[in-house]
Design a protein around this motif. Structure first.
Motif, PDB file in Angstrom:
ATOM      1  N   PHE A  31       0.828  -1.207   0.000  1.00 50.80           N
ATOM      2  CA  PHE A  31       0.000   0.000   0.000  1.00 50.80           C
ATOM      3  C   PHE A  31       0.865   1.261   0.000  1.00 50.80           C
ATOM      4  N   LEU A  32       1.934   1.230   0.766  1.00 55.30           N
ATOM      5  CA  LEU A  32       2.795   2.405   0.916  1.00 55.30           C
ATOM      6  C   LEU A  32       3.813   2.582  -0.213  1.00 55.30           C
ATOM      7  N   MET A  33       4.016   1.551  -1.006  1.00 54.27           N
ATOM      8  CA  MET A  33       5.119   1.559  -1.955  1.00 54.27           C
ATOM      9  C   MET A  33       5.010   2.591  -3.079  1.00 54.27           C
ATOM     10  N   PRO A  34       3.967   2.565  -3.934  1.00 49.29           N
ATOM     11  CA  PRO A  34       3.985   3.486  -5.081  1.00 49.29           C
ATOM     12  C   PRO A  34       3.698   4.932  -4.657  1.00 49.29           C
ATOM     13  N   GLY A  35       4.673   5.773  -4.832  1.00 58.87           N
ATOM     14  CA  GLY A  35       4.509   7.179  -4.485  1.00 58.87           C
ATOM     15  C   GLY A  35       4.829   7.502  -3.046  1.00 58.87           C
ATOM     16  N   GLY A  36       5.040   6.500  -2.232  1.00 57.68           N
ATOM     17  CA  GLY A  36       5.412   6.705  -0.840  1.00 57.68           C
ATOM     18  C   GLY A  36       6.859   6.294  -0.632  1.00 57.68           C
ATOM     19  N   LEU A  37       7.096   5.004  -0.601  1.00 60.80           N
ATOM     20  CA  LEU A  37       8.453   4.489  -0.412  1.00 60.80           C
ATOM     21  C   LEU A  37       9.284   4.583  -1.688  1.00 60.80           C
ATOM     22  N   ILE A  38       8.641   4.462  -2.838  1.00 61.50           N
ATOM     23  CA  ILE A  38       9.327   4.583  -4.124  1.00 61.50           C
ATOM     24  C   ILE A  38       8.626   5.673  -4.917  1.00 61.50           C
ATOM     25  N   ASP A  39       9.400   6.662  -5.358  1.00 62.78           N
ATOM     26  CA  ASP A  39       8.831   7.771  -6.130  1.00 62.78           C
ATOM     27  C   ASP A  39       8.209   7.286  -7.428  1.00 62.78           C
ATOM     28  N   ILE A  40       7.229   8.052  -7.870  1.00 64.25           N
ATOM     29  CA  ILE A  40       6.660   7.846  -9.193  1.00 64.25           C
ATOM     30  C   ILE A  40       6.706   9.199  -9.913  1.00 64.25           C
ATOM     31  N   CYS A  41       6.250   9.252 -11.146  1.00 69.74           N
ATOM     32  CA  CYS A  41       6.314  10.486 -11.932  1.00 69.74           C
ATOM     33  C   CYS A  41       5.644  11.645 -11.197  1.00 69.74           C
ATOM     34  N   LYS A  42       6.120  12.830 -11.475  1.00 74.05           N
ATOM     35  CA  LYS A  42       5.634  14.026 -10.770  1.00 74.05           C
ATOM     36  C   LYS A  42       4.330  14.579 -11.346  1.00 74.05           C
ATOM     37  N   MET A  43       4.090  14.377 -12.635  1.00 71.74           N
ATOM     38  CA  MET A  43       2.901  14.947 -13.274  1.00 71.74           C
ATOM     39  C   MET A  43       1.651  14.127 -12.945  1.00 71.74           C
ATOM     40  N   ASP A  44       0.589  14.824 -12.544  1.00 76.92           N
ATOM     41  CA  ASP A  44      -0.657  14.152 -12.175  1.00 76.92           C
ATOM     42  C   ASP A  44      -1.336  13.449 -13.340  1.00 76.92           C
ATOM     43  N   THR A  45      -0.968  13.789 -14.575  1.00 76.41           N
ATOM     44  CA  THR A  45      -1.597  13.188 -15.749  1.00 76.41           C
ATOM     45  C   THR A  45      -0.888  11.917 -16.212  1.00 76.41           C
ATOM     46  N   MET A  46       0.187  11.543 -15.560  1.00 77.26           N
ATOM     47  CA  MET A  46       0.930  10.341 -15.955  1.00 77.26           C
ATOM     48  C   MET A  46       0.182   9.091 -15.496  1.00 77.26           C
ATOM     49  N   ARG A  47       0.350   8.017 -16.257  1.00 80.78           N
ATOM     50  CA  ARG A  47      -0.350   6.754 -15.994  1.00 80.78           C
ATOM     51  C   ARG A  47      -0.085   6.213 -14.582  1.00 80.78           C
ATOM     52  N   CYS A  48       1.138   6.371 -14.113  1.00 81.87           N
ATOM     53  CA  CYS A  48       1.461   5.826 -12.789  1.00 81.87           C
ATOM     54  C   CYS A  48       0.675   6.543 -11.686  1.00 81.87           C
ATOM     55  N   ARG A  49       0.403   7.820 -11.870  1.00 77.61           N
ATOM     56  CA  ARG A  49      -0.373   8.580 -10.881  1.00 77.61           C
ATOM     57  C   ARG A  49      -1.874   8.385 -11.055  1.00 77.61           C
ATOM     58  N   MET A  50      -2.327   8.230 -12.288  1.00 76.86           N
ATOM     59  CA  MET A  50      -3.758   8.129 -12.565  1.00 76.86           C
ATOM     60  C   MET A  50      -4.296   6.700 -12.439  1.00 76.86           C
ATOM     61  N   VAL A  51      -3.457   5.712 -12.714  1.00 78.60           N
ATOM     62  CA  VAL A  51      -3.925   4.321 -12.740  1.00 78.60           C
ATOM     63  C   VAL A  51      -3.221   3.461 -11.691  1.00 78.60           C
ATOM     64  N   MET A  52      -1.890   3.381 -11.799  1.00 75.86           N
ATOM     65  CA  MET A  52      -1.151   2.427 -10.964  1.00 75.86           C
ATOM     66  C   MET A  52      -1.296   2.714  -9.473  1.00 75.86           C
ATOM     67  N   GLN A  53      -0.989   3.926  -9.038  1.00 76.72           N
ATOM     68  CA  GLN A  53      -1.004   4.230  -7.609  1.00 76.72           C
ATOM     69  C   GLN A  53      -2.386   4.013  -6.979  1.00 76.72           C
ATOM     70  N   PRO A  54      -3.472   4.562  -7.548  1.00 80.02           N
ATOM     71  CA  PRO A  54      -4.767   4.330  -6.905  1.00 80.02           C
ATOM     72  C   PRO A  54      -5.197   2.863  -6.947  1.00 80.02           C
ATOM     73  N   ALA A  55      -4.932   2.181  -8.058  1.00 87.53           N
ATOM     74  CA  ALA A  55      -5.321   0.776  -8.160  1.00 87.53           C
ATOM     75  C   ALA A  55      -4.571  -0.080  -7.141  1.00 87.53           C
ATOM     76  N   MET A  56      -3.265   0.151  -7.007  1.00 84.52           N
ATOM     77  CA  MET A  56      -2.480  -0.636  -6.054  1.00 84.52           C
ATOM     78  C   MET A  56      -2.897  -0.336  -4.614  1.00 84.52           C
ATOM     79  N   ARG A  57      -3.228   0.892  -4.332  1.00 83.14           N
ATOM     80  CA  ARG A  57      -3.680   1.232  -2.979  1.00 83.14           C
ATOM     81  C   ARG A  57      -5.010   0.564  -2.662  1.00 83.14           C
ATOM     82  N   VAL A  58      -5.916   0.527  -3.631  1.00 79.80           N
ATOM     83  CA  VAL A  58      -7.202  -0.146  -3.414  1.00 79.80           C
ATOM     84  C   VAL A  58      -6.986  -1.645  -3.229  1.00 79.80           C
ATOM     85  N   LEU A  59      -6.210  -2.264  -4.121  1.00 82.57           N
ATOM     86  CA  LEU A  59      -6.005  -3.714  -4.056  1.00 82.57           C
ATOM     87  C   LEU A  59      -5.244  -4.131  -2.796  1.00 82.57           C
TER      88      LEU A  59
END
Length: 138
Positions: A88-116
């Protein structure tokens, strides 16, 4: 026969975690995965996706062992809860992800991984509660 039915119910959280772990593992590398940079370079989000793969495979292994090893089930549910919290803490917390809010990692990966991983944490705690009297003793 009634005892067998009770035992089968105690592995339900483990089996749900196996499915969640596999969805996370496959998703983190495909449809829920990090950005693909046009120049072919790897950003930080690529490494977050790879780390999520490892954590999800660990969660899946813990869940499989929990389904098989009755005497270790409580401890494996505890380990699964901790692994889920890490994921839960990994994407964007423990490991950085892209800075732009429109990037796939911020729009798809991070929220999906946090939910799962959040769901996996809830299921792990349910497994702990279901198996709290089953702490292994020799």
């Amino acid at each position: 026969m009634k005892e067998n039915a009770i035992m089968n119910k105690k592995i339900i959280p483990a089996m749900v975690l196996v499915v969640l772990g596999l969805v996370i593992a496959i998703g983190s590398q495909t449809f829920l995965g990090p950005c693909v940079h046009e120049d072919g370079s790897f950003g930080a989000c690529h490494w977050a996706g790879r780390a999520l793969l490892g954590v999800s495979l660990l969660l899946t292994a813990e869940a499989l062992l929990s389904a098989i090893l009755e005497r270790a089930r409580f401890g494996l549910c505890l380990a699964s809860a901790l692994t889920s919290a890490l994921g839960f803490l990994m994407p964007g917390g423990l490991i950085d992800i892209c800075k732009m809010d429109t990037m796939r990692c911020r729009m798809v990966m991070q929220p999906a991984m946090r939910v799962l991983f959040g769901l996996a944490l809830i299921v792990s705690v349910a497994g702990l509660l279901k198996n709290k009297g089953k702490r292994g003793a020799a």
